[in-house]
Motif scaffolding. Sequence first.
Motif, PDB file in Angstrom:
ATOM      1  N   THR A 149     -19.136 -59.074 135.735  1.00 24.81           N
ATOM      2  CA  THR A 149     -20.417 -59.164 135.044  1.00 24.81           C
ATOM      3  C   THR A 149     -20.845 -60.597 134.779  1.00 24.81           C
ATOM      4  O   THR A 149     -21.982 -60.986 135.054  1.00 24.81           O
ATOM      5  CB  THR A 149     -20.345 -58.397 133.706  1.00 24.81           C
ATOM      6  N   SER A 150     -19.945 -61.426 134.214  1.00 27.41           N
ATOM      7  CA  SER A 150     -20.318 -62.799 133.849  1.00 27.41           C
ATOM      8  C   SER A 150     -20.700 -63.619 135.071  1.00 27.41           C
ATOM      9  O   SER A 150     -21.689 -64.365 135.048  1.00 27.41           O
ATOM     10  CB  SER A 150     -19.160 -63.476 133.108  1.00 27.41           C
ATOM     11  N   ARG A 152     -21.760 -62.424 137.958  1.00 21.72           N
ATOM     12  CA  ARG A 152     -23.016 -61.895 138.492  1.00 21.72           C
ATOM     13  C   ARG A 152     -24.206 -62.442 137.712  1.00 21.72           C
ATOM     14  O   ARG A 152     -25.209 -62.880 138.299  1.00 21.72           O
ATOM     15  CB  ARG A 152     -23.015 -60.370 138.434  1.00 21.72           C
ATOM     16  N   GLU A 153     -24.110 -62.437 136.386  1.00 17.37           N
ATOM     17  CA  GLU A 153     -25.232 -62.896 135.579  1.00 17.37           C
ATOM     18  C   GLU A 153     -25.484 -64.389 135.758  1.00 17.37           C
ATOM     19  O   GLU A 153     -26.633 -64.831 135.785  1.00 17.37           O
ATOM     20  CB  GLU A 153     -24.969 -62.572 134.103  1.00 17.37           C
ATOM     21  N   SER A 154     -24.412 -65.175 135.906  1.00 18.66           N
ATOM     22  CA  SER A 154     -24.620 -66.617 136.083  1.00 18.66           C
ATOM     23  C   SER A 154     -25.199 -66.925 137.461  1.00 18.66           C
ATOM     24  O   SER A 154     -25.998 -67.852 137.608  1.00 18.66           O
ATOM     25  CB  SER A 154     -23.302 -67.381 135.873  1.00 18.66           C
ATOM     26  N   GLN A 185     -28.840 -66.060 137.262  1.00 24.18           N
ATOM     27  CA  GLN A 185     -29.539 -67.115 136.517  1.00 24.18           C
ATOM     28  C   GLN A 185     -29.790 -68.324 137.408  1.00 24.18           C
ATOM     29  O   GLN A 185     -30.872 -68.905 137.389  1.00 24.18           O
ATOM     30  CB  GLN A 185     -28.710 -67.523 135.288  1.00 24.18           C
ATOM     31  N   SER A 224     -27.630 -51.936 139.121  1.00 28.72           N
ATOM     32  CA  SER A 224     -27.245 -51.782 137.725  1.00 28.72           C
ATOM     33  C   SER A 224     -28.124 -50.800 136.977  1.00 28.72           C
ATOM     34  O   SER A 224     -27.853 -50.480 135.821  1.00 28.72           O
ATOM     35  CB  SER A 224     -27.321 -53.141 137.011  1.00 28.72           C
ATOM     36  N   ARG A 271     -23.668 -52.060 132.554  1.00 26.30           N
ATOM     37  CA  ARG A 271     -24.930 -51.863 133.268  1.00 26.30           C
ATOM     38  C   ARG A 271     -25.537 -50.542 132.817  1.00 26.30           C
ATOM     39  O   ARG A 271     -24.827 -49.549 132.632  1.00 26.30           O
ATOM     40  CB  ARG A 271     -24.669 -51.870 134.778  1.00 26.30           C
TER      41      ARG A 271
END
Length: 944
Positions: A573-574, A576-578, A581, A609, A786
Motif C-alpha cells: 500500500t505505502s 503504491r501510494e507514493s 503521488q 482498489s 482498499r
Amino acid sequence: MSTVELADVKRSALLGRDADIAELIEFAKRARDGDGATSLLIGEPGIGKSRLIGEFLHRAELMGFYALYGRVEEYTQQLPYEVLKDALSNLPPSTPEEIAESVDGFFKLLNQSGRSAKSDPMGQRRQLFQAAQELLSALACDRPTILALDDLHVANEDALAMIFALVRNVSRERILVLLATRPTNNSSSSIQGFLEYLAQEDQAVVMDLGPLDRSNIYGLVHSMLGSPPEERLLDLVEEQSRRNPFFAEETVFGLVMDGAIQISDGWSRLVGQSKSLVGRRTALLYRIFERRPSARDLARVAAVLGSVKLSRLELLRSLSGLSESGLDQAFDGLVADRILIKSNDGSYEFAHPIVRSTLYDDIGPAGRRRIHREIAEHIAREDPERSVAETLEYAHHVSESATKGDLGSAKILQDAADVSYLIAPLSAADLYGRSLEIARAADLPYGSTEAKQARAYWIGSRAFEAAEVGRRSLEVLREPIERGRTAALVANALYASGLCEEALDVIKKEVESGNTTSRMLAQEAHILSQLGHRLEAEEIGRTFESEGVLNTSDDDPVALCHLALYADMLGKTSLRESVLQRQHETFDLLPLGSALATAENMAMVLSDSGRVKEADEALARARDITRGFDISNIGGQSASSRIRIDWLTGDWVAALDEARAADYDLVKSSMTMNLVLVRTMRTAILTDLGRFDEAEVIGGLLEEPVLSYAPIIAWVRSKRSMLLGEFAHARTILEEPLERIERAGFSQWSHLHLGALVETTWALGDKKSSRIYLEHLASSTSQTERPWQGCVGARMTALVNHDVGEAERAIEIADTNNLRFEAAQSRMLLGTLKKDADHLTRSVEEFAALGAEPWRRRASGEMRQLGLRPPRISRPRQGMLTDTEAKMARLVQQGLTNRQIASALHYSPKTVEVYLSRIYVKTNCSSRLTLARAMDCGEVVTSA
C-alpha cells in the motif's frame, strides 16, 4: 441503317440502385438529426459502388450536406492517409475560414517528418488522429456531413486505424460515414476483420450491391446508344458482362469500336462478330490498344504512375519512347476514349481502378520493374528536396524496382521509414521490412533497422510483431543505450502479449550483461510478481523503496507505471501510494504520449482498489489530453479501467459495449494481458445479468497467461454455479488453484477469490473452512486498505460472524465509493441478518435496477423465507430507450416481424436483431411477447 460511332455513345445512367439510394438518404436524414452512423457498401469490382456514391453525394449536397469523397488507390497505398486528404480537399469554397485553416493544419501534420519529433514518439500519431476527429466535428457543427471513403480493400493498416477511430466517434455527431470495399475471402485480412467487427457490433449497416437485372441492362444499353437494343444484342451484353454495369459498358464500347452495332428502324442491332468478345479484362485491353496502338506504351507508363500530372509529360514521353507530337496524340486519345479522366486537382487518372490494374498487370514483372526504376531516377534527379508524401512516393518506386543486395535502395527505404514512422508507424514498419529484405542479401549488420521496425510496430499497437522483430535485433545490437531501449520495448511487448516468461528472459539477459536501467528493473519486479515469484520480485523492488515508500529520484514514466502495478499486485500500500503521488506530481511535465500512458496506468491501479472516483478523474485527465476522442488505450489500459469503473458503479450496459469494442482492439494488437481481463469482466457481468449462455461463450475463451490471473478467473468461472446453488461444484473450481495462489501471495484479486470461498463453504455448512478462508481474507484486506477489498471483507465477516455492524460497514464503504453491486449484496445480507424488510426491499430494487435478475430472485427468495413479501418490480430496466429503440419497440408491440421492422426503419435484419438485444437488456424482457406486454402496460420508459 447507320453504324454507331464511339463519339455518339454516352455514359449510361445509374440504374437499378433506387432502393440503395433511398436507404442512404434515410441514413443521411438521421445523421442530420444527430444520429450519426456508418454504412458499409460491399460489391465486386465494377458493380457500381463509386457511381452509387457519386449520385448519393450529389443529392446530399442539394440537401445542404458537406459531401466529402476520397478513394484509396493502389498506387497511393504508401501514402497512408491520402484517402482522407483526398476527401478533405473536396470542401466547397463556402467553407468557413476557421475550418479551412484546420484542414491546412491537418495537412501540415501529415507532412511532419519523424526526424523533427523531439521526445514524444507516441504522441504525434494521436495528435494526428485528434486533428482528424476535431476537423470532422467542426464540419458537422457547421452543417451535416457525409464522409465517403471508397476502395478500402487496398487501404493500409494506418489508414484503417484512423478510419476505425473516426467511426467509433460518429454516433454523437451529425456525420454519416460511408465505407465502400470489395468483398474479400481472406479472414485474416485487416479490412475483413474491421468490417466484421463493425457489422457484428452494430457499428455499421451493411449494404451488399449485387448484379443488375436484365431490365437494368436493357436500360443501360438504351441510355448509351440512344435507342433500345434488340434481343440478340441484349443477350450478348448480358452474357459478356455477367450483369456487371462496368463490363456491360465496356462490352458496348468494344462492339461500337468494332463497328458491330448499327441503328435500324429505331433499334440498336448487332451486326457481324466483334473481335473484342473475349474475356472481360482482355476486351478492355483490346479497346485501348486496337483503337490507338500508339497509346499502348503511354497507358502502361500511366498505369505505373497511377495518375498523370501535366508537369510530368516529359517523363511520360521519355518512358513511353514517343515523340512530342506522338505523346500529345496518344494522351488526347486516351482522354477522348474515356480511359483517362480529369480529377479535381487537375491531374488525370484512370476512369476506373479496373482499367489501371488491368493495364498494370499486362506489363509483366520485368517491364514494371524497369518503369518503376526510371520513375525513381527521375524523381531523384528532379526533386532532391522532397516532402514526406513525395519521399514516400519515391520510396514506393524504389521498392518496386530494387534487387536484393542493393544497399543504396535499402538506405532510401529506411530513410523514408524514418520520416514517417511517428504518424504512420505500420507503413514505416513495412518499409523497414522491405529495406531489411534487400539489405540482408549483402550480409551486413541490420540490428539497428530491426530495432526501428520493432519500435514502429509498438507505436502502431502491434505487440507481438514488435516483440518478434525486436528479439531478432537484440541478437546483433551491441551499442548499450540502443540495446537497453530495445530490450525494454521487447520486454513490454512480450508482457503485453501474455508471454511473460519470455519477457523475463529478455530482461535477465540484459541485467546479467550489466546493461541495466531502472525501467528494466521495474519491469522485472512487476513481471516476477505477476508470475508468482514474490520473493524475487520483492528483492528487486527494494531497490526502489525505503521503509515501504518510493526512494528513487528517477522519474522514468515507464518505470513508475511498472512499479505501481508491482505494488498493486503484492498489496504494498505505502509504495503504491507514493508511486501514485510521484506520477501525479510529474504528470504535467510529461510529453503527451507519456502523460497519456501515465493517466491510464493510474486509472487502472485506482480502479483495482475500487477507488472509482479517483480512477475516473485519472481517465478524465487522459480524455483532456485526447480532447474526449476515443483514440488512446495504451496496451488496453484505458479500456480495462473504463470497464472496471462501469462494472463497479453498475453501468453494465456501458461496460459491455466498451468490452465488445475493446475485444476487437486487443485481439488485433495482440494485447493478451488486458484482453483476458476484459473478457473476465465481461463474463462476470453477463453471469450476474443471468445471460448464462453468452457468459459461457466468452468465459470459454479465458486462458491464464500468468498465475496472478488465477484468482479472478477461478472466481468468474464459479459464479454461475454459485448463482444456481451448485456450491460443491463452485468450491471445486475455486480450490483448484488455491495452493498456487497462496504460495504467490497475490493481493490484487484475492478478495474476490477468498470471498467466494467463504460464501461457498458457508453455504455447504463447512463453517470451519469458512473461518479459515475468512482469516486469509481479513489478512489480505487489512494489508491493502482498499475500499473494494474492504467492502468484501466486511461483508464476509458479517456472514460468518452474524455481525450486523460489519454488514453496515460494508454498506457504508460501498455507498461512499459508489460500488452499486457491492452495496446491493451487502444490503441483502444485512436485511437477512436483521430480518429487516426495508434493507431486503432495497436490495431487490437495486438488483432490479442493475438488471441482475438472478440476484433479484435470490433477494426476493430471502424475503419469502422470512415471511416477507418482495416488492413488485415493474419491468426492471437499466435505462431509457433511445428514440430509435422506442420506435423499434413500438413496431414489436404492433406485431411486426424483424424483416418488416428492417423495411420500415431502413435497417438490415441483422441491425434489428442487435437493437432488439439491447432493448431486451434495458427492459429486462426475455422475448418479443414480454416486450409487447410491457409496452401495452406502459412499463417501458422512453426518452420521448
